[in-house]
Design an enzyme around this catalytic site. Sequence first.
Site, PDB file in Angstrom:
ATOM      1  N   TYR A  71       0.839  -1.206   0.000  1.00  0.00           N
ATOM      2  CA  TYR A  71       0.000   0.000   0.000  1.00  0.00           C
ATOM      3  C   TYR A  71       0.875   1.257   0.000  1.00  0.00           C
ATOM      4  O   TYR A  71       0.678   2.159  -0.815  1.00  0.00           O
ATOM      5  CB  TYR A  71      -0.922  -0.022   1.222  1.00  0.00           C
ATOM      6  CG  TYR A  71      -1.812   1.199   1.373  1.00  0.00           C
ATOM      7  CD1 TYR A  71      -3.040   1.284   0.701  1.00  0.00           C
ATOM      8  CD2 TYR A  71      -1.454   2.257   2.204  1.00  0.00           C
ATOM      9  CE1 TYR A  71      -3.862   2.394   0.853  1.00  0.00           C
ATOM     10  CE2 TYR A  71      -2.270   3.367   2.364  1.00  0.00           C
ATOM     11  CZ  TYR A  71      -3.471   3.430   1.691  1.00  0.00           C
ATOM     12  OH  TYR A  71      -4.291   4.540   1.844  1.00  0.00           O
TER      13      TYR A  71
HETATM   14  N1  LIG Z   1      -9.381   6.993   5.270  1.00  0.00           N
HETATM   15  C1  LIG Z   1      -8.146   7.372   5.477  1.00  0.00           C
HETATM   16  O1  LIG Z   1      -7.729   7.593   6.631  1.00  0.00           O
HETATM   17  C2  LIG Z   1      -7.189   7.564   4.337  1.00  0.00           C
HETATM   18  C3  LIG Z   1      -5.886   7.999   4.650  1.00  0.00           C
HETATM   19  C4  LIG Z   1      -4.983   8.195   3.624  1.00  0.00           C
HETATM   20  C5  LIG Z   1      -5.371   7.999   2.304  1.00  0.00           C
HETATM   21  N2  LIG Z   1      -6.642   7.578   2.029  1.00  0.00           N
HETATM   22  C6  LIG Z   1      -6.959   7.385   0.612  1.00  0.00           C
HETATM   23  O2  LIG Z   1      -8.215   7.955   0.319  1.00  0.00           O
HETATM   24  C7  LIG Z   1      -8.878   7.185  -0.687  1.00  0.00           C
HETATM   25  C8  LIG Z   1     -10.235   6.735  -0.193  1.00  0.00           C
HETATM   26  O3  LIG Z   1     -10.027   5.926   0.965  1.00  0.00           O
HETATM   27  P1  LIG Z   1     -11.214   5.537   1.935  1.00  0.00           P
HETATM   28  O4  LIG Z   1     -10.643   5.540   3.304  1.00  0.00           O
HETATM   29  O5  LIG Z   1     -12.436   6.320   1.644  1.00  0.00           O
HETATM   30  O6  LIG Z   1     -11.441   4.010   1.501  1.00  0.00           O
HETATM   31  P2  LIG Z   1     -12.746   3.074   1.704  1.00  0.00           P
HETATM   32  O7  LIG Z   1     -12.214   1.692   1.795  1.00  0.00           O
HETATM   33  O8  LIG Z   1     -13.588   3.576   2.819  1.00  0.00           O
HETATM   34  O9  LIG Z   1     -13.534   3.273   0.336  1.00  0.00           O
HETATM   35  C9  LIG Z   1     -12.945   2.871  -0.872  1.00  0.00           C
HETATM   36  C10 LIG Z   1     -13.984   2.833  -1.971  1.00  0.00           C
HETATM   37  O10 LIG Z   1     -13.343   2.240  -3.122  1.00  0.00           O
HETATM   38  C11 LIG Z   1     -14.122   1.149  -3.570  1.00  0.00           C
HETATM   39  N3  LIG Z   1     -13.254   0.105  -4.127  1.00  0.00           N
HETATM   40  C12 LIG Z   1     -12.330  -0.641  -3.468  1.00  0.00           C
HETATM   41  N4  LIG Z   1     -11.774  -1.536  -4.299  1.00  0.00           N
HETATM   42  C13 LIG Z   1     -12.343  -1.359  -5.520  1.00  0.00           C
HETATM   43  C14 LIG Z   1     -12.191  -1.981  -6.781  1.00  0.00           C
HETATM   44  N5  LIG Z   1     -11.343  -2.991  -6.970  1.00  0.00           N
HETATM   45  N6  LIG Z   1     -12.940  -1.537  -7.814  1.00  0.00           N
HETATM   46  C15 LIG Z   1     -13.825  -0.530  -7.632  1.00  0.00           C
HETATM   47  N7  LIG Z   1     -14.019   0.094  -6.462  1.00  0.00           N
HETATM   48  C16 LIG Z   1     -13.283  -0.311  -5.407  1.00  0.00           C
HETATM   49  C17 LIG Z   1     -14.870   0.646  -2.345  1.00  0.00           C
HETATM   50  O11 LIG Z   1     -16.031  -0.100  -2.698  1.00  0.00           O
HETATM   51  C18 LIG Z   1     -15.184   1.959  -1.624  1.00  0.00           C
HETATM   52  O12 LIG Z   1     -16.386   2.537  -2.092  1.00  0.00           O
HETATM   53  C19 LIG Z   1      -7.937   6.024  -0.996  1.00  0.00           C
HETATM   54  O13 LIG Z   1      -7.160   6.333  -2.130  1.00  0.00           O
HETATM   55  C20 LIG Z   1      -7.077   5.910   0.239  1.00  0.00           C
HETATM   56  O14 LIG Z   1      -5.824   5.323  -0.025  1.00  0.00           O
HETATM   57  C21 LIG Z   1      -7.538   7.341   3.006  1.00  0.00           C
END
Ligand SMILES: NC(=O)c1ccc[n+]([C@@H]2O[C@H](COP(=O)([O-])OP(=O)(O)OC[C@H]3O[C@@H](n4cnc5c(N)ncnc54)[C@H](O)[C@@H]3O)[C@@H](O)[C@H]2O)c1
Length: 249
Positions: A156
């Site tokens: 990741y």
């Molecule tokens: N939440 C955090 O603290 C955090 C921190 C740093 C970075 N991020 C980044 O922010 C972005 C969103 O993260 P999040 O926390 O909302 O994630 P999440 O897991 O809550 O949501 C991810 C979304 O992507 C979809 N998804 C996952 N795999 C998929 C696939 N193969 N095909 C299609 N859709 C798919 C899921 O169904 C979901 O709707 C990501 O790029 C993550 O790396 C999040």
Amino acid sequence: MAAIYSDLAGAVVIVTGGAGGIGEAITRAFIAQGARVGVLDIDAARGAKLETEFGDSLLFVPCDLTDIPALKAAVQTVRDRFGPIGVLINNAAHDERHATLEVTEAYWDGRIAVNLKHQFFAAQAVLPDMQAAGKGAIVNLGSTSWVIGQGGMAAYTASKSAVLGLTRSLARDFGEFGIRVNAVAPGWIMTERQLELWVTPESEKEIYERQCLKRRLVPDDIARVIVFMASDEAGAITNQHYIVDGGWN
Ligand SMILES: NC(=O)c1ccc[n+]([C@@H]2O[C@H](COP(=O)([O-])OP(=O)(O)OC[C@H]3O[C@@H](n4cnc5c(N)ncnc54)[C@H](O)[C@@H]3O)[C@@H](O)[C@H]2O)c1
């Protein structure tokens, strides 16, 4: 009340992973701007619910983004409905933890596919629309996990640091067409998934110790920055990695 950017009214936007977590907040934020949003997500139930809520402004295309032909077809489906794509938000990812000594080659490839590869191919699929229009905005979601040196998720963090290189190469190659490409790197954002899986009283204590801002960050904190980055208000901003972490770093 969030800011309204008049140039985003009627804009055609794709949000990958736009049915849940931060992506859902991004989807809602663009809808509030009057944009037409194509949501590409593997979660059919959540996507269908959003489509019902927003009617003609939102098209949900169920899609596993690790399947590149399916991703390209999904982009075309959005184009057929709403017209050329003006804004791409490469948001989808999956932050599954993994012990380095147990990672197989297939598992590694799967992590890169869900966290990095689709960002490149989604961009490749929409760039010709933006070239033809002489403008466009792509925002790639990174993460501060690699910046702070987080362990337990090497595939990741490798993907998320690569998002920065991808962003800067695309910004360089397509700036001459008026296309801006930026990365937004969230800190720790309290999505449903984070609250269910990782947030404990101890880790919450760390948030309050490490962040300058002594509050939980929420998906809307990221969505507001992304909408700004996509708007003409950010018209001179490209090639950047913008951290939104409440001052953790
Ligand atoms: N939440 C955090 O603290 C955090 C921190 C740093 C970075 N991020 C980044 O922010 C972005 C969103 O993260 P999040 O926390 O909302 O994630 P999440 O897991 O809550 O949501 C991810 C979304 O992507 C979809 N998804 C996952 N795999 C998929 C696939 N193969 N095909 C299609 N859709 C798919 C899921 O169904 C979901 O709707 C990501 O790029 C993550 O790396 C999040």
